[in-house]
Design a protein around this motif. Sequence first.
Motif, PDB file in Angstrom:
ATOM      1  N   THR A  35       2.395  20.997  15.974  1.00 30.85           N
ATOM      2  CA  THR A  35       1.047  20.453  16.092  1.00 30.85           C
ATOM      3  C   THR A  35       1.018  18.995  15.643  1.00 30.85           C
ATOM      4  O   THR A  35       0.342  18.168  16.255  1.00 30.85           O
ATOM      5  N   LEU A  38       2.192  16.874  18.410  1.00 34.86           N
ATOM      6  CA  LEU A  38       1.164  16.763  19.445  1.00 34.86           C
ATOM      7  C   LEU A  38       0.057  15.796  19.034  1.00 34.86           C
ATOM      8  O   LEU A  38      -0.464  15.044  19.869  1.00 34.86           O
ATOM      9  N   LYS A  41       1.515  12.345  19.407  1.00 31.92           N
ATOM     10  CA  LYS A  41       1.624  12.074  20.846  1.00 31.92           C
ATOM     11  C   LYS A  41       0.268  11.670  21.418  1.00 31.92           C
ATOM     12  O   LYS A  41       0.154  10.708  22.177  1.00 31.92           O
TER      13      LYS A  41
END
Length: 164
Positions: A35, A38, A41
């Motif tokens: 997570t 992510l 990102k």
Amino acid sequence: MKHKVFYPCLMNRLLDEEPKSESEPWDKFHYNARTMRLVVKKNIEEILNNINSQEQLELPGHSEIASSVFNFGISPLAGEYATPQNHVSLVHRVREALIRFEPRLIPESIIVRQPEGSAQRAHYGVLLFEIRGLIRWGEEIIDLSLGASYDTEISNTILKLNNG
């Protein structure tokens, strides 16, 4: 792995999904490594899909503004050909923007480069590149590997998580 508390980047904190709630659930910002990757990102996508004002700020006396959040994003390559020179310029612009605007990445670890073994690094105005780096996550460090494509026609970047 034990979940750790992580407070998101400024934009996530400002955009409240439940504005009438006076408190947050205790585990709202407890992330695992996947997570966390992510979240980073997503922030990198926001950085790379915003056009900054670098070209207007290259005049003397604007150095402080040029390095501030006012200049969030990267300079566009819109309308330019996908040439090796533009590829080098894009790689430089991306790395500088990541150092400036993604503090969770350890600056010395950030590598932005053309994909290895790729015969076609540019196709129909799209430049391909990779982003690698280390995320500082409390006392731990986790790796980040992203595949990326930048469309020179519309100044848009698409990222794909390569790890975890």
